[in-house]
Design a protein around this motif. Structure first.
Motif, PDB file in Angstrom:
ATOM      1  N   ALA A  97       0.832  -1.209   0.000  1.00  0.00           N
ATOM      2  CA  ALA A  97       0.000   0.000   0.000  1.00  0.00           C
ATOM      3  C   ALA A  97       0.864   1.256   0.000  1.00  0.00           C
ATOM      4  O   ALA A  97       0.556   2.226  -0.701  1.00  0.00           O
ATOM      5  CB  ALA A  97      -0.931  -0.007   1.212  1.00  0.00           C
ATOM      6  N   ARG A  98       1.927   1.259   0.767  1.00  0.00           N
ATOM      7  CA  ARG A  98       2.793   2.446   0.850  1.00  0.00           C
ATOM      8  C   ARG A  98       3.494   2.714  -0.477  1.00  0.00           C
ATOM      9  O   ARG A  98       3.623   3.871  -0.885  1.00  0.00           O
ATOM     10  CB  ARG A  98       3.812   2.273   1.988  1.00  0.00           C
ATOM     11  N   VAL A  99       3.944   1.669  -1.163  1.00  0.00           N
ATOM     12  CA  VAL A  99       4.583   1.870  -2.469  1.00  0.00           C
ATOM     13  C   VAL A  99       3.586   2.483  -3.448  1.00  0.00           C
ATOM     14  O   VAL A  99       3.904   3.463  -4.138  1.00  0.00           O
ATOM     15  CB  VAL A  99       5.166   0.543  -3.009  1.00  0.00           C
ATOM     16  N   VAL A 100       2.373   1.953  -3.496  1.00  0.00           N
ATOM     17  CA  VAL A 100       1.348   2.495  -4.402  1.00  0.00           C
ATOM     18  C   VAL A 100       1.038   3.948  -4.043  1.00  0.00           C
ATOM     19  O   VAL A 100       0.935   4.810  -4.925  1.00  0.00           O
ATOM     20  CB  VAL A 100       0.077   1.616  -4.368  1.00  0.00           C
ATOM     21  N   GLU A 101       0.919   4.229  -2.752  1.00  0.00           N
ATOM     22  CA  GLU A 101       0.634   5.589  -2.285  1.00  0.00           C
ATOM     23  C   GLU A 101       1.751   6.560  -2.680  1.00  0.00           C
ATOM     24  O   GLU A 101       1.488   7.666  -3.169  1.00  0.00           O
ATOM     25  CB  GLU A 101       0.481   5.549  -0.761  1.00  0.00           C
ATOM     26  N   LEU A 102       2.990   6.157  -2.471  1.00  0.00           N
ATOM     27  CA  LEU A 102       4.119   7.029  -2.813  1.00  0.00           C
ATOM     28  C   LEU A 102       4.230   7.258  -4.316  1.00  0.00           C
ATOM     29  O   LEU A 102       4.581   8.369  -4.746  1.00  0.00           O
ATOM     30  CB  LEU A 102       5.422   6.448  -2.269  1.00  0.00           C
ATOM     31  N   LEU A 103       3.942   6.248  -5.105  1.00  0.00           N
ATOM     32  CA  LEU A 103       3.949   6.437  -6.557  1.00  0.00           C
ATOM     33  C   LEU A 103       2.909   7.486  -6.953  1.00  0.00           C
ATOM     34  O   LEU A 103       3.188   8.360  -7.780  1.00  0.00           O
ATOM     35  CB  LEU A 103       3.683   5.119  -7.287  1.00  0.00           C
ATOM     36  N   ALA A 104       1.743   7.422  -6.345  1.00  0.00           N
ATOM     37  CA  ALA A 104       0.699   8.411  -6.637  1.00  0.00           C
ATOM     38  C   ALA A 104       1.147   9.809  -6.221  1.00  0.00           C
ATOM     39  O   ALA A 104       0.954  10.778  -6.967  1.00  0.00           O
ATOM     40  CB  ALA A 104      -0.595   8.028  -5.923  1.00  0.00           C
ATOM     41  N   GLU A 105       1.767   9.909  -5.045  1.00  0.00           N
ATOM     42  CA  GLU A 105       2.252  11.214  -4.573  1.00  0.00           C
ATOM     43  C   GLU A 105       3.309  11.797  -5.502  1.00  0.00           C
ATOM     44  O   GLU A 105       3.428  13.016  -5.603  1.00  0.00           O
ATOM     45  CB  GLU A 105       2.845  11.077  -3.164  1.00  0.00           C
ATOM     46  N   ARG A 106       4.081  10.945  -6.150  1.00  0.00           N
ATOM     47  CA  ARG A 106       5.152  11.391  -7.048  1.00  0.00           C
ATOM     48  C   ARG A 106       4.661  11.496  -8.497  1.00  0.00           C
ATOM     49  O   ARG A 106       5.460  11.614  -9.420  1.00  0.00           O
ATOM     50  CB  ARG A 106       6.337  10.430  -6.980  1.00  0.00           C
TER      51      ARG A 106
END
Length: 156
Positions: A97-106
């Motif tokens: 979940a954190r990887v997906v979230e960070l990709l969205a933030e970037r």
């Protein structure tokens, strides 16, 4: 951060011609394979990385004990089309979940995320809701993984 080890396939003749003509070929899928968290077992991730490389993809293996932030940074720096995550520790819900979230933030949600490892079947639908495109569980073959990546990931 230290440089990531790289395993690259030899370019196909048409890619060499494109490079010689001054343009970069965009028909090679670029994959970051990563082991997030404290899990210290990476044999499966290395087998998948090698299978993807042998299938003609450019593979960057980040090594063990990567944070989601390090994985996302590597994916963006390497202009990856896809990130493959391997978790055996049981922390897949949080780490994926954190990887997906960070990709969205970037602003990098176009990078496809897939995962594998020891993941209970009941968790797979929730991971898919979170944005993980596919989860491979024990017993998945490397041919199955390679075929899925080829069918669902398109080079930038």
């Amino acid at each position: 951060m230290s440089e990531s080890p790289r395993a690259e396939a030899a370019p196909a003749p048409d890619q060499t011609a494109a490079a010689a003509a001054g343009g970069l070929s965009t028909d090679v899928i670029r994959v970051v394979v990563a082991k997030p968290g404290l899990d210290g077992h990476d044999r499966g991730a290395k087998v998948v990385a090698r299978a993807l490389r042998d299938a003609g993809m450019e593979v960057i293996y980040t090594g063990l004990h990567q944070t989601p932030e390090q994985i996302v940074e590597a994916a963006i720096q390497e202009d990856a089309d896809v990130v493959g995550l391997s978790v055996l520790s049981g922390a897949h819900m949080t780490l994926f979940a954190r990887v997906v979230e960070l990709l969205a933030e970037r602003d990098a949600s176009d990078i496809v995320v897939f995962g594998g490892g020891i993941i209970p079947e009941d968790d797979i639908p929730e991971l898919e809701k979170l944005g993980v495109a596919r989860v491979f569980t024990p017993g998945a073959t490397t041919m199955e993984i390679v075929s899925w990546v080829r069918e669902h990931v398109h080079p930038a």
